[in-house]
Design a protein around this motif. Structure first.
Motif, PDB file in Angstrom:
ATOM      1  N   VAL A  30     -19.638   3.922 -12.517  1.00 25.49           N
ATOM      2  CA  VAL A  30     -18.479   3.730 -13.392  1.00 25.49           C
ATOM      3  C   VAL A  30     -17.682   2.521 -12.888  1.00 25.49           C
ATOM      4  O   VAL A  30     -17.585   2.284 -11.683  1.00 25.49           O
ATOM      5  N   ASP A  31     -17.112   1.759 -13.831  1.00 23.62           N
ATOM      6  CA  ASP A  31     -16.269   0.614 -13.454  1.00 23.62           C
ATOM      7  C   ASP A  31     -14.899   1.143 -13.078  1.00 23.62           C
ATOM      8  O   ASP A  31     -13.938   1.081 -13.855  1.00 23.62           O
ATOM      9  N   ILE A  32     -14.817   1.659 -11.855  1.00 19.70           N
ATOM     10  CA  ILE A  32     -13.632   2.406 -11.446  1.00 19.70           C
ATOM     11  C   ILE A  32     -12.354   1.576 -11.386  1.00 19.70           C
ATOM     12  O   ILE A  32     -11.365   1.926 -12.042  1.00 19.70           O
ATOM     13  N   PRO A  33     -12.333   0.482 -10.634  1.00 19.66           N
ATOM     14  CA  PRO A  33     -11.056  -0.242 -10.547  1.00 19.66           C
ATOM     15  C   PRO A  33     -10.584  -0.699 -11.933  1.00 19.66           C
ATOM     16  O   PRO A  33      -9.394  -0.717 -12.217  1.00 19.66           O
ATOM     17  N   GLU A  34     -11.559  -1.021 -12.799  1.00 24.12           N
ATOM     18  CA  GLU A  34     -11.205  -1.506 -14.133  1.00 24.12           C
ATOM     19  C   GLU A  34     -10.541  -0.430 -14.980  1.00 24.12           C
ATOM     20  O   GLU A  34      -9.521  -0.690 -15.629  1.00 24.12           O
TER      21      GLU A  34
ATOM     22  N   ALA B 259      -2.428   5.651 -10.583  1.00 25.38           N
ATOM     23  CA  ALA B 259      -3.264   4.482 -10.885  1.00 25.38           C
ATOM     24  C   ALA B 259      -2.696   3.220 -10.248  1.00 25.38           C
ATOM     25  O   ALA B 259      -3.432   2.335  -9.782  1.00 25.38           O
ATOM     26  N   ASN B 260      -1.389   3.134 -10.184  1.00 26.27           N
ATOM     27  CA  ASN B 260      -0.776   1.932  -9.623  1.00 26.27           C
ATOM     28  C   ASN B 260      -0.819   1.887  -8.108  1.00 26.27           C
ATOM     29  O   ASN B 260      -0.477   0.876  -7.503  1.00 26.27           O
ATOM     30  N   ARG B 261      -1.303   2.973  -7.499  1.00 25.60           N
ATOM     31  CA  ARG B 261      -1.500   2.936  -6.038  1.00 25.60           C
ATOM     32  C   ARG B 261      -2.753   2.128  -5.711  1.00 25.60           C
ATOM     33  O   ARG B 261      -2.917   1.631  -4.602  1.00 25.60           O
ATOM     34  N   CYS B 262      -3.642   2.019  -6.711  1.00 25.92           N
ATOM     35  CA  CYS B 262      -4.913   1.330  -6.472  1.00 25.92           C
ATOM     36  C   CYS B 262      -4.656  -0.145  -6.188  1.00 25.92           C
ATOM     37  O   CYS B 262      -3.927  -0.802  -6.925  1.00 25.92           O
ATOM     38  N   ILE B 263      -5.240  -0.657  -5.087  1.00 24.20           N
ATOM     39  CA  ILE B 263      -4.973  -2.044  -4.726  1.00 24.20           C
ATOM     40  C   ILE B 263      -6.007  -3.007  -5.302  1.00 24.20           C
ATOM     41  O   ILE B 263      -6.053  -4.174  -4.948  1.00 24.20           O
ATOM     42  N   GLN B 264      -6.844  -2.483  -6.240  1.00 22.88           N
ATOM     43  CA  GLN B 264      -7.788  -3.348  -6.959  1.00 22.88           C
ATOM     44  C   GLN B 264      -8.569  -4.239  -5.995  1.00 22.88           C
ATOM     45  O   GLN B 264      -8.566  -5.462  -6.118  1.00 22.88           O
TER      46      GLN B 264
ATOM     47  N   ILE C 111       0.836  -1.197   0.000  1.00 21.37           N
ATOM     48  CA  ILE C 111       0.000   0.000   0.000  1.00 21.37           C
ATOM     49  C   ILE C 111       0.873   1.250   0.000  1.00 21.37           C
ATOM     50  O   ILE C 111       1.755   1.397   0.847  1.00 21.37           O
ATOM     51  N   ASN C 112       0.631   2.099  -0.981  1.00 18.96           N
ATOM     52  CA  ASN C 112       1.381   3.334  -1.132  1.00 18.96           C
ATOM     53  C   ASN C 112       0.441   4.494  -0.804  1.00 18.96           C
ATOM     54  O   ASN C 112      -0.557   4.708  -1.482  1.00 18.96           O
ATOM     55  N   LEU C 113       0.753   5.196   0.266  1.00 19.30           N
ATOM     56  CA  LEU C 113      -0.144   6.273   0.685  1.00 19.30           C
ATOM     57  C   LEU C 113       0.292   7.642   0.174  1.00 19.30           C
ATOM     58  O   LEU C 113      -0.184   8.663   0.646  1.00 19.30           O
ATOM     59  N   ASN C 114       1.209   7.649  -0.797  1.00 20.85           N
ATOM     60  CA  ASN C 114       1.659   8.946  -1.320  1.00 20.85           C
ATOM     61  C   ASN C 114       0.850   9.337  -2.532  1.00 20.85           C
ATOM     62  O   ASN C 114       1.145   8.960  -3.663  1.00 20.85           O
ATOM     63  N   ARG C 115      -0.235  10.109  -2.291  1.00 18.26           N
ATOM     64  CA  ARG C 115      -1.110  10.567  -3.358  1.00 18.26           C
ATOM     65  C   ARG C 115      -0.345  11.511  -4.260  1.00 18.26           C
ATOM     66  O   ARG C 115       0.330  12.425  -3.770  1.00 18.26           O
ATOM     67  N   VAL C 116      -0.455  11.302  -5.580  1.00 16.78           N
ATOM     68  CA  VAL C 116       0.236  12.202  -6.500  1.00 16.78           C
ATOM     69  C   VAL C 116      -0.530  13.526  -6.566  1.00 16.78           C
ATOM     70  O   VAL C 116      -1.698  13.540  -6.951  1.00 16.78           O
ATOM     71  N   PRO C 117       0.118  14.618  -6.180  1.00 20.43           N
ATOM     72  CA  PRO C 117      -0.608  15.891  -6.186  1.00 20.43           C
ATOM     73  C   PRO C 117      -0.887  16.370  -7.608  1.00 20.43           C
ATOM     74  O   PRO C 117      -0.165  16.005  -8.535  1.00 20.43           O
ATOM     75  N   ILE C 118      -1.955  17.178  -7.775  1.00 12.60           N
ATOM     76  CA  ILE C 118      -2.266  17.693  -9.116  1.00 12.60           C
ATOM     77  C   ILE C 118      -1.731  19.117  -9.204  1.00 12.60           C
ATOM     78  O   ILE C 118      -1.912  19.905  -8.280  1.00 12.60           O
TER      79      ILE C 118
ATOM     80  N   LYS D 148      -9.786   5.353   4.474  1.00  9.06           N
ATOM     81  CA  LYS D 148      -9.618   5.203   5.932  1.00  9.06           C
ATOM     82  C   LYS D 148      -8.187   5.492   6.332  1.00  9.06           C
ATOM     83  O   LYS D 148      -7.916   5.886   7.452  1.00  9.06           O
ATOM     84  N   LYS D 149      -7.266   5.278   5.394  1.00  5.55           N
ATOM     85  CA  LYS D 149      -5.870   5.545   5.705  1.00  5.55           C
ATOM     86  C   LYS D 149      -5.456   6.944   5.268  1.00  5.55           C
ATOM     87  O   LYS D 149      -4.276   7.281   5.256  1.00  5.55           O
ATOM     88  N   GLY D 150      -6.445   7.735   4.888  1.00  5.49           N
ATOM     89  CA  GLY D 150      -6.169   9.127   4.563  1.00  5.49           C
ATOM     90  C   GLY D 150      -5.596   9.369   3.189  1.00  5.49           C
ATOM     91  O   GLY D 150      -5.181  10.480   2.870  1.00  5.49           O
ATOM     92  N   ALA D 151      -5.562   8.339   2.338  1.00  4.15           N
ATOM     93  CA  ALA D 151      -4.973   8.554   1.009  1.00  4.15           C
ATOM     94  C   ALA D 151      -5.785   7.847  -0.068  1.00  4.15           C
ATOM     95  O   ALA D 151      -5.286   6.933  -0.735  1.00  4.15           O
ATOM     96  N   PRO D 152      -7.049   8.239  -0.242  1.00  6.89           N
ATOM     97  CA  PRO D 152      -7.864   7.595  -1.277  1.00  6.89           C
ATOM     98  C   PRO D 152      -7.246   7.835  -2.641  1.00  6.89           C
ATOM     99  O   PRO D 152      -6.555   8.840  -2.856  1.00  6.89           O
ATOM    100  N   ILE D 153      -7.486   6.915  -3.564  1.00  5.36           N
ATOM    101  CA  ILE D 153      -6.992   7.097  -4.919  1.00  5.36           C
ATOM    102  C   ILE D 153      -7.646   8.358  -5.499  1.00  5.36           C
ATOM    103  O   ILE D 153      -8.825   8.603  -5.269  1.00  5.36           O
ATOM    104  N   ALA D 154      -6.874   9.130  -6.228  1.00  4.52           N
ATOM    105  CA  ALA D 154      -7.393  10.370  -6.826  1.00  4.52           C
ATOM    106  C   ALA D 154      -8.220  10.024  -8.065  1.00  4.52           C
ATOM    107  O   ALA D 154      -7.850  10.322  -9.205  1.00  4.52           O
TER     108      ALA D 154
END
Lengths: 275, 470
Positions: free
Chosen positions: B61-65, B42-47, B7-14, B110-116
């Motif tokens: 929307v089929d988000i994880p896909e 996208a690769n932070r997503c744990i599917q 799990i990578n909690l480093n959200r890429v800032p925009i 819950k871990k404070g870093a939802p996928i953007a």
């Protein structure tokens, strides 16, 4: 695009345009208006529908050339087009058999009130029409209105038409002379409609006016055309444009109409420089 | 054995335009991800097997896909997956409140870093605009159905419903009141949040599916709903939107230079009043502007006023920051740009000058009490705390109430006590046969995505009805 089939300069600064708008004409009723936009950079302006031909699919609008947009509109000829024509907007005028009605028109209002005169006559009213202008040379459509009126009084500020005074003066004379009038309709510039209302108020004669505030969308979503009637805020485009003249806050209307005076002057100046 | 994904909690800032620069232009504030940034995020997503994000999406929307496809660098596949559910992805990616939808239900939240998710959706939509796919023939999958549907309104609700129905093979005509399609997407949301060429691109896409859009058609005036049905349409979806502006109803509110947000934004965004006199519609923005309200529209109005040259712009709101319904991102953007938040403040009356123009507003302080029906703490006036703020322009952004034109001209259409059209939430059905409704006209002022969800549900139900399945 909406094609113009005819244009007429009725008297100095007052024009009619006959526009091909078959879907609009299907539903149009007396008292309604259309919003016109000339081109892609143009503003949306409300203009009264003065006549129509349902069979031919034609709507006639009438306007006073008063600023940059109406100046541009006045240059358009048969064969030209406007990019947007929205209607029929507003609530139709309340037309019933009232008895004896007086219809007063001034300026573009002489043409704008024609549909109401016609409808009132059809409903069986006795119709007295008053048309006013400064001088007889700027009166128009007297015969046309006469077709649907029991009497037409053409009154002028300088007396050149035979009657001296303006519409409020004629109304006052009638009422003071004891004439029974069941309802009055007044169309014209704000000042004229206000004075007509003031004259009839002490006699308790209901006077319907067609308010002309600035508009943008004309469909009730922006609130630009808000007026105060009977102490309540109303939108002229969806609650009007016809309102009881005795209830209108005229000062507020005039104030709000002056909101863009600076910009109007700038536009007019630029428009003159271009032509 | 598959390695459990770390799990990578480093959200890429925009990347965003800097506040002091962006407050002087109408260009988009949020700049998009570059490809590497999108792939990294996208690769932070744990599917997740049980994807919380999908449940939070109003259009499913089929988000994880689609995120997986981005992660693999397969953008055309990401486009295909995204657009199969969402016809207006470029818009959603920009204006959806993801933070209270998919990104809130994302299991990493819950871990404070939802996928953007929003930024990724935007990335995919923008990628597609830059690389128009050749075989974009989604309509071709369906046999043409010999039935026609009328959609009233070309805003997010109408466009979505029309697109879905067209893809199902129906002949669809959208009837739009204004002279430009898009509804609130065009006139309401400013350029710096939602560029108009993006909106136009989405509209063109909907038209490419065979949908006809008729402008200058005010339903209830040029034709009633009954006349549309008599004209041969088999169903009507009502999505006329925004409605009539709500005002404060305080003394002085009709003074000149007091605008409803609808009028202010329409003049600015739709009529391009900021380009007067090149464009003929004017707008008046003075030096000191007060905006009343705390929602997204208030934020949009205040930020437009700033860009139109105001020196001081106030947001005047009766509750505190916590209760403000605006997207946090937008209120933060507003604050960064220098907009002054005058909170726990309510206006009492407007004061005018001799020419009937607003010159000041008298306000009083508020404090928060117990929660009211909206669940937010009730604002209570503090007597004797009146004070004056000098302003020369005011914008009232309190929301809208339903426009009466359609309800008053349509027989048999039951309304709620708020004047909105009574609608079944799951299907969009109204009390009138063959008439569906969605968006603000059904719910009261809400979001773009909520209208889109309503458009989708109605399209599905209209299809079921017309195919005799219900």
């Amino acid at each position: 695009m909406y094609r113009i089939v005819a244009q007429e300069n009725l008297v100095p600064n007052i024009y009619i345009l006959k526009i091909e708008a078959p879907e609009v004409v299907r539903k149009v009723q007396p008292g309604q208006f259309a919003i016109v936009r000339i081109d892609e950079r143009g503003e949306r302006i409300p203009l009264t529908i003065a006549d129509w031909d349902r069979e031919e699919g034609i709507v006639t609008i009438i306007f006073l050339e008063v600023g940059a947009t109406t100046h541009k509109l006045a240059q358009l000829k048969a064969g030209d087009s406007v990019v947007n024509f929205v209607g029929p907007l507003g609530l139709p005028a309340e037309i019933e058999k009232f008895g004896r009605v007086v219809c007063a028109g001034g300026c573009y209002g002489i043409g704008a009130i024609l549909p109401e005169i016609r409808a009132l006559k059809e409903k069986g009213n006795e119709v007295i029409s008053i048309i006013e202008a400064r001088h007889k040379s700027i009166l128009y459509w007297q015969d046309r209105l006469g077709q649907f009126s029991d009497q037409v009084i053409a009154t002028t500020g300088d007396g050149s038409s035979g009657y001296k005074g303006l519409a409020p003066d004629q109304l006052k004379e009638m009422l003071e002379g004891g004439k029974k009038i069941d309802r009055v309709f007044a169309h014209g510039c704000t000042f004229m409609m206000m004075l007509c209302s003031e004259v009839t108020k002490p006699f308790g004669v209901k006077t319907m006016v067609s308010l002309n505030p600035i508009m943008v969308d004309g469909t009730g979503m922006c609130g630009c055309c808000r007026v105060s009637v009977g102490g309540k805020t109303k939108l002229a485009c969806v609650d009007g444009p016809e309102f009881d003249g005795h209830e209108v806050d005229w000062d507020l209307l005039v104030n709000r109409q002056r909101a863009y005076l600076d910009e109007e002057q700038e536009s007019s100046r630029l428009s003159e420089e271009r032509t | 054995m598959t390695e459990k994904k770390k799990i990578n909690l480093n959200r890429v800032p925009i990347p965003k335009q800097k506040p002091l620069i962006r407050r002087g232009n109408f260009n988009e504030v949020a700049l998009g991800y570059a490809e590497e940034q999108a792939i990294e995020e996208a690769n932070r997503c744990i599917q997740c097997k049980k994807a919380g994000c999908k449940e939070g999406c109003p259009v499913n929307v089929d988000i994880p896909e689609f995120i997986k496809a981005i992660g693999e660098g397969d953008m055309p596949e990401a486009v295909r997956i995204l657009k199969s559910k969402n016809s207006l992805a470029g818009i959603c990616g920009r204006v959806c409140p993801q933070e209270i939808q998919c990104e809130m239900t994302c299991n990493l939240a819950k871990k404070g870093a939802p996928i953007a998710i929003g930024r990724l959706e935007r990335y995919v939509a923008d990628w597609e605009r830059a690389h128009p796919l050749v075989s974009e023939n989604q309509k071709g999958n369906c046999i043409s159905k010999d039935k026609k549907v009328a959609v009233v309104g070309s805003g997010p609700g109408g466009l979505t419903c029309a697109a879905d129905l067209a893809k199902l093979g129906y002949q669809v005509t959208i009837l739009e009141a204004l002279h430009v399609a898009g509804g609130v997407l065009m006139y309401g949301i400013p350029e710096f949040r939602l560029p108009k060429d993006i909106v136009q691109g989405e509209i063109d896409y909907v038209k490419s599916l065979g949908v006809e859009i008729k402008l200058d058609h005010v339903i209830g005036k040029i034709a009633t709903v009954d006349e549309i049905l008599e004209d041969g349409y088999n169903a009507v979806f009502l999505a006329p939107g925004a409605g009539a502006p709500m005002f404060l109803n305080i003394p002085g509110e009709n003074l000149s230079n007091i605008y409803s947000a609808n009028e202010f934004l329409t003049r600015t965004n739709l009529m391009k009043a900021y380009l007067f006199p090149e464009y003929d519609t004017p707008i008046k923005v003075g030096r000191k502007v007060a905006v009343f309200g705390g929602g997204n529209v208030a934020m949009d109005s205040s930020r437009c006023a700033l860009r139109l040259g105001a020196e001081e712009v106030y947001i005047i709101y009766r509750r505190s920051r916590v209760e403000m319904p605006a997207r946090r991102e937008e209120s933060e953007n507003a604050e960064e740009e220098g907009i002054i938040f005058q909170l726990l403040t309510n206006p009492k009356r407007f004061i005018g000058d001799e020419q009937g123009r607003v010159k000041a507003v008298e306000c009083y302080e508020m404090e928060l009490g117990e929660p009211d029906e909206s669940g937010r703490r009730r604002p209570i006036p503090k007597p004797g705390t009146e004070f004056i703020i000098e302003i020369d322009t005011a914008i009232v952004a309190l929301g809208t109430r339903p426009n009466p034109i359609i309800p008053s001209t349509t027989k048999g259409l039951e309304l709620t006590r708020w004047g909105t059209i009574k609608t079944d939430e799951a299907t969009g059905r109204t009390s009138k046969e063959k008439v569906w409704c969605g968006g603000d006209m059904a719910t009261g002022a809400a979001t773009v995505i909520s209208a889109m969800g309503a458009g989708k549900r109605a399209a599905a139900d209209i299809d079921a009805y017309l195919q005799g399945k219900s």
